[in-house]
Scaffold this active site. Structure first.
Site, PDB file in Angstrom:
ATOM      1  N   ASP A 212      -4.301  97.436  30.584  1.00 28.95           N
ATOM      2  CA  ASP A 212      -3.790  98.800  30.531  1.00 28.95           C
ATOM      3  C   ASP A 212      -3.947  99.465  31.895  1.00 28.95           C
ATOM      4  OD1 ASP A 212      -3.433 101.679  29.347  1.00 28.95           O
ATOM      5  OD2 ASP A 212      -3.154 100.333  27.647  1.00 28.95           O
ATOM      6  N   HIS A 274      -4.925 106.603  29.658  1.00 27.65           N
ATOM      7  CA  HIS A 274      -4.509 105.821  28.500  1.00 27.65           C
ATOM      8  C   HIS A 274      -5.405 104.605  28.283  1.00 27.65           C
ATOM      9  CE1 HIS A 274      -1.671 102.855  26.577  1.00 27.65           C
ATOM     10  NE2 HIS A 274      -1.468 103.899  25.798  1.00 27.65           N
ATOM     11  N   SER A 465       0.716 102.365  20.706  1.00 29.00           N
ATOM     12  CA  SER A 465      -0.361 102.038  21.645  1.00 29.00           C
ATOM     13  C   SER A 465      -1.717 102.281  21.027  1.00 29.00           C
ATOM     14  CB  SER A 465      -0.232 102.866  22.921  1.00 29.00           C
ATOM     15  OG  SER A 465       0.662 102.292  23.821  1.00 29.00           O
TER      16      SER A 465
END
Length: 534
Positions: A212, A274, A465
């Site tokens: 990520d 994120h 996600s």
């Protein structure tokens, strides 16, 4: 531990794939049967300078980079591509970048090409009899975070935010969960039954790789493998470093963008953090410590692998990262001392994933090394078969549901989806609009910085996600239970089979035209099933 008052950033993270604006007539939605090229990722609003070529075994180009560049130059001539200015045009030049872990070669042109030009060049390269497969280098995207105006503080009267926010860890039932935003009880049919699974396993002995944006410092995260992770981003413009090249450590230094940085008309965006959010959900959050929140496989080790930066991440870099994270060899990168048996990828982009593509080969290789590869279905409310890496063979493809067990309005769907998991429905009762609710989001660790990291905090996001690390964590629980029983690890194929057979049938029946796999992941049932295998 000392109590803190944390900012709560309400973040709606929707995995926005690259706009599917290229016409089917011009590029085709997928390569023709037996084609040795793929142009499906090309988008009219993007430009391309990288081309990934796999040469046939035994060909001169396979072992001779200079010859490979020369043959691409011939293809450039056939494609009638030039550089320079209108007043002083010159031949477009090609330079060799590197050999990828899959065995493909990456070359770059000295001018970015339009989608149409790139498609023409790809077809010309593919015409070389020595070429086995050719595709563009393109950017895949993280989930795009949306932050509301202003900020709110947690209203929970102590540090144990689990009870007030993490509905997704409970058992699926009509039992009420108190929604702090709505100030009302809601029926929780969409949960993943993770809390009950902890009576059997906690992730001990298993490593998860989270591919990520990396991870940030946070007092509620187990960061013991953060320095053992790796930053696979090669381009300085994407990594934010002063020079090209990869570096050790899986740290997120921010992925903010300025207006038009990622394409004409693209607005400026703050850093998403994120990677920190999904890292915590998979298992990175320290649990039973009287502070913050919990992670799914909370005693697993989570290694952060940075593959997404400013504007996204290259499919070439991500393919190498998949290989490295699962214990494979990548030229120029030290061996991974902590190879993972579970890979979590909350990223994606438009285009199919042929078995000969670098992502297809990388995932096949990881599975061959015994790693389950868990990927987001995508958040475009479209068929996941048209997105990558969701369409890669062998991947565990995860759709998103909300608290009612309804498919989230943004979630991709289709026959390639393996199963669903809590991703958040955003709005009250999982509607497609209306009042946002606490139960509409998945809560985990983030950071308060708008560009570089500042204060560690917690926040809500929603998307496939967020569903993906739930499933990755459940796989770690399954394998951890096997280890505790003195049994060998399950193969990735068996893991997928058990995830599907143990899933909970949604309380709200999915649309027949928009299937979301076998049901919603049931952690307790999956761990039980894993333990019952010989």
């Amino acid at each position: 531990m000392e109590r803190h008052t944390h900012k709560r950033w309400l973040v709606v993270s929707l995995l926005m794939a690259l706009s599917a604006s290229a016409s089917a007539a011009e590029f085709g939605t997928s390569p023709p049967p037996l084609a040795n090229f793929d142009v499906s990722p090309l988008q009219n609003d993007q430009s391309y300078s990288g081309f990934i070529i796999t040469y046939k075994d035994g060909s001169t180009e396979r072992s001779n980079a200079a010859m490979a560049v020369q043959n691409v130059g011939v293809a450039v001539s056939r494609a009638k591509l030039s550089a320079g200015t209108l007043a002083a045009p010159r031949a477009l030049t090609v330079r060799y970048e590197r050999r990828l872990a899959t065995g493909a070669d990456l070359v770059h042109t000295d001018r970015a090409l339009s989608a149409s030009e790139a498609a023409t060049l790809i077809r010309q390269i593919a015409a070389d009899p020595a070429v086995s497969f050719v595709e563009p280098e393109y950017l895949l995207k993280r989930v795009d975070g949306i932050r509301p105006q202003g900020a709110a503080t947690f209203t929970v009267p102590n540090d144990q935010y689990y009870a007030g926010y993490q509905w997704d860890y409970l058992a699926p039932s009509g039992a009420s969960f108190f929604d702090n935003t709505l100030n009302a009880n809601v029926a929780n049919w969409g949960a993943a039954n993770i809390q009950q699974a902890w009576t059997l396993a906690d992730g001990t002995g298993v490593t998860i790789a989270s591919l990520d944006t990396g991870v940030t410092n946070h007092p509620d995260l187990n960061l013991s493998l953060a320095n053992a992770g790796y930053d696979f981003i090669t381009s300085a413009s994407v990594s934010g470093r002063s020079t090209n090249g990869r570096v050790s450590g899986g740290w997120d230094t921010g992925d903010w963008t300025t207006a038009n940085q990622c394409g004409s008309g693209q607005p400026a965006e703050a850093s998403s953090w994120h990677g920190t959010h999904v890292f915590g959900t998979a298992g990175g959050e320290i649990t039973n410590n009287s502070t913050g929140m919990v992670g799914t496989a909370f005693n697993a080790q989570v290694v952060p692998v940075r593959v997404l930066g400013h504007c996204g991440g290259s499919n070439a870099d991500i393919a190498d990262a998949i290989t490295w994270a699962s214990g494979g060899s990548v030229s120029g990168v030290p061996a991974n001392a902590h190879p993972a048996k579970v890979l979590s990828l909350s990223l994606g982009g438009s285009g199919t994933c042929p078995s000969s593509s670098v992502l297809g080969k990388a995932i096949t290789g990881a599975i061959g090394r015994g790693a389950s590869v868990v990927v987001a279905a995508g958040n475009s409310n479209a068929n996941a078969a048209n997105f990558s890496p969701a369409s890669c063979a062998g991947a565990v493809v995860v759709a998103a549901t909300g608290v009612t067990s309804t498919r989230a309005y943004y979630s991709n769907y289709g026959s390639i989806v393996t199963l669903a998991a809590p991703g958040g429905g955003v709005y009250k009762n999982d509607a497609s609009s209306g009042t946002q609710a606490t139960t509409g989001f998945i809560w985990s660790t983030i950071n308060a910085g708008t560009t570089t990291p500042t204060t560690a905090t917690y926040g809500g996001m929603a998307g496939t996600s967020q569903a993906t690390p739930h499933v990755a964590g459940v796989v770690a629980l399954m394998q951890s239970y096997r280890l505790s029983l003195g049994k060998t690890l399950l193969t990735p194929a068996k893991v997928t089979q058990l995830l599907k057979s143990s899933a909970t049938v949604p309380h709200v029946t999915p649309s027949g035209s928009k299937p979301i796999g076998s049901g919603i992941v049931n952690a307790y049932a999956a761990v039980q099933a894993a333990g019952s295998q010989p």
